[in-house]
Design an enzyme around this catalytic site. Sequence first.
Site, PDB file in Angstrom:
ATOM      1  N   ASP A   1       6.077  -4.377  -8.578  1.00 47.09           N
ATOM      2  CA  ASP A   1       5.603  -3.154  -9.454  1.00 47.09           C
ATOM      3  C   ASP A   1       6.804  -2.107  -9.757  1.00 47.09           C
ATOM      4  O   ASP A   1       7.801  -2.501  -9.415  1.00 47.09           O
ATOM      5  CB  ASP A   1       4.500  -2.131  -8.546  1.00 47.09           C
ATOM      6  CG  ASP A   1       5.283  -2.340  -7.029  1.00 47.09           C
ATOM      7  OD1 ASP A   1       6.255  -2.495  -6.597  1.00 47.09           O
ATOM      8  OD2 ASP A   1       4.001  -1.736  -6.159  1.00 47.09           O
TER       9      ASP A   1
ATOM     10  N   ASN B   1      -3.484   3.105   3.057  1.00 43.43           N
ATOM     11  CA  ASN B   1      -4.531   2.867   2.821  1.00 43.43           C
ATOM     12  C   ASN B   1      -5.122   1.669   2.322  1.00 43.43           C
ATOM     13  O   ASN B   1      -6.289   1.351   1.734  1.00 43.43           O
ATOM     14  CB  ASN B   1      -4.984   3.906   1.448  1.00 43.43           C
ATOM     15  CG  ASN B   1      -3.987   3.649   0.381  1.00 43.43           C
ATOM     16  OD1 ASN B   1      -3.361   2.426   0.290  1.00 43.43           O
ATOM     17  ND2 ASN B   1      -4.022   4.416  -0.983  1.00 43.43           N
TER      18      ASN B   1
ATOM     19  N   HIS C   1      -3.459  -0.719   0.266  1.00 43.75           N
ATOM     20  CA  HIS C   1      -3.151  -1.209  -0.915  1.00 43.75           C
ATOM     21  C   HIS C   1      -2.083  -2.379  -0.751  1.00 43.75           C
ATOM     22  O   HIS C   1      -1.284  -2.130   0.242  1.00 43.75           O
ATOM     23  CB  HIS C   1      -2.740  -0.128  -1.889  1.00 43.75           C
ATOM     24  CG  HIS C   1      -1.345   0.428  -1.550  1.00 43.75           C
ATOM     25  ND1 HIS C   1      -0.780   1.874  -2.020  1.00 43.75           N
ATOM     26  CD2 HIS C   1      -0.158  -0.095  -0.985  1.00 43.75           C
ATOM     27  CE1 HIS C   1       0.285   1.925  -1.689  1.00 43.75           C
ATOM     28  NE2 HIS C   1       0.759   1.043  -1.081  1.00 43.75           N
TER      29      HIS C   1
ATOM     30  N   GLU D   1      -4.606   0.154  -5.482  1.00 40.55           N
ATOM     31  CA  GLU D   1      -5.142   1.046  -4.693  1.00 40.55           C
ATOM     32  C   GLU D   1      -6.633   0.705  -4.554  1.00 40.55           C
ATOM     33  O   GLU D   1      -7.143  -0.109  -5.194  1.00 40.55           O
ATOM     34  CB  GLU D   1      -5.123   2.387  -5.424  1.00 40.55           C
ATOM     35  CG  GLU D   1      -3.677   2.843  -5.724  1.00 40.55           C
ATOM     36  CD  GLU D   1      -2.803   3.283  -4.515  1.00 40.55           C
ATOM     37  OE1 GLU D   1      -3.325   3.266  -3.627  1.00 40.55           O
ATOM     38  OE2 GLU D   1      -1.880   4.131  -4.863  1.00 40.55           O
TER      39      GLU D   1
HETATM   40  P1  PGA Z   1       6.370   1.048   2.854  1.00 37.69           P
HETATM   41  O1  PGA Z   1       5.309   0.662   1.739  1.00 37.69           O
HETATM   42  O2  PGA Z   1       6.954  -0.277   3.137  1.00 37.69           O
HETATM   43  O3  PGA Z   1       7.347   2.019   2.487  1.00 37.69           O
HETATM   44  O4  PGA Z   1       5.562   1.302   4.058  1.00 37.69           O
HETATM   45  C1  PGA Z   1       4.498  -0.397   1.670  1.00 37.69           C
HETATM   46  C2  PGA Z   1       3.461  -0.247   0.641  1.00 37.69           C
HETATM   47  O5  PGA Z   1       3.288   0.951   0.222  1.00 37.69           O
HETATM   48  O6  PGA Z   1       3.028  -1.355   0.043  1.00 37.69           O
END
Ligand code: PGA
Length: 245
Positions: free
Chosen positions: A69, A138, A140, A145
């Site tokens: 992304d 959450n 995702h 999302e």
């Molecule tokens: P993080 O993010 O590694 O910064 O916890 C993971 C994600 O949101 O996929």
Amino acid sequence: MPVHLQIVEDEVDVARAASQHVCAQVRERSDAVLGLATGSTPEATYAELVQLYRERALSFARVRSVNLDEYCGLDGAHEQSYRHYMQTHLFDRVDIRPWNTLIPDGLAADREAECRAYEERICALGGVDLWLLGIGSNGHIAFNEPGSSRDSRTRCVQLTAETIADNSRLFAASTEVPRRAFTVGVGTILEARRVLLLATGAHKARAVAAALQGDPGTHCPASFLREHAHCTFVIDRPAASMLES
Ligand code: PGA
């Protein structure tokens, strides 16, 4: 086949185990197509990979990479862009060829065309051999999302308030976090030959439990990974703390 679960002690061990999976993939196929993630979680894994490269135990000279992304509206040189993250944590520190690294162009004027071209490029590479993923609090995966469908493809999405809040720690103010991002879809990820999801810390425990043991569905996009034939979760003990045995 159920998700293969590898529970290790702490985040140092997660990075070590993850880098071994990546290493094995590149040794199996020197021109492997690696799917890469950004965020806090894989930072230590990239540091391990850089170390292996320095020890001449691993070369990225023929590796191709595809990222999950990118924020819409951020130039690749912007410090919070995922292009910048990848350059800093991995690409500038190993022998990967710049032209073999693919990340959505955050400044693309025609966003739909950018998404279509991204899918076409992944196809032209022959698909992804191993996709490294984190998981959001959450549930995702990438910026898919809650609400993202199992068959979603690369597209430009609105970020949830929760994700903006999670990611605002990296920006001067939460108002500076872009509201939209390019993301590959759940369907795009599920087409990878192997998937490796990393999670560390107690703040990920609920999402990990929902992904592995909750009702599968769009409310937790990571739960779709249970359909994948070759998916491994490498998680530390705090991230595993809400799993029922
Ligand atoms: P993080 O993010 O590694 O910064 O916890 C993971 C994600 O949101 O996929």
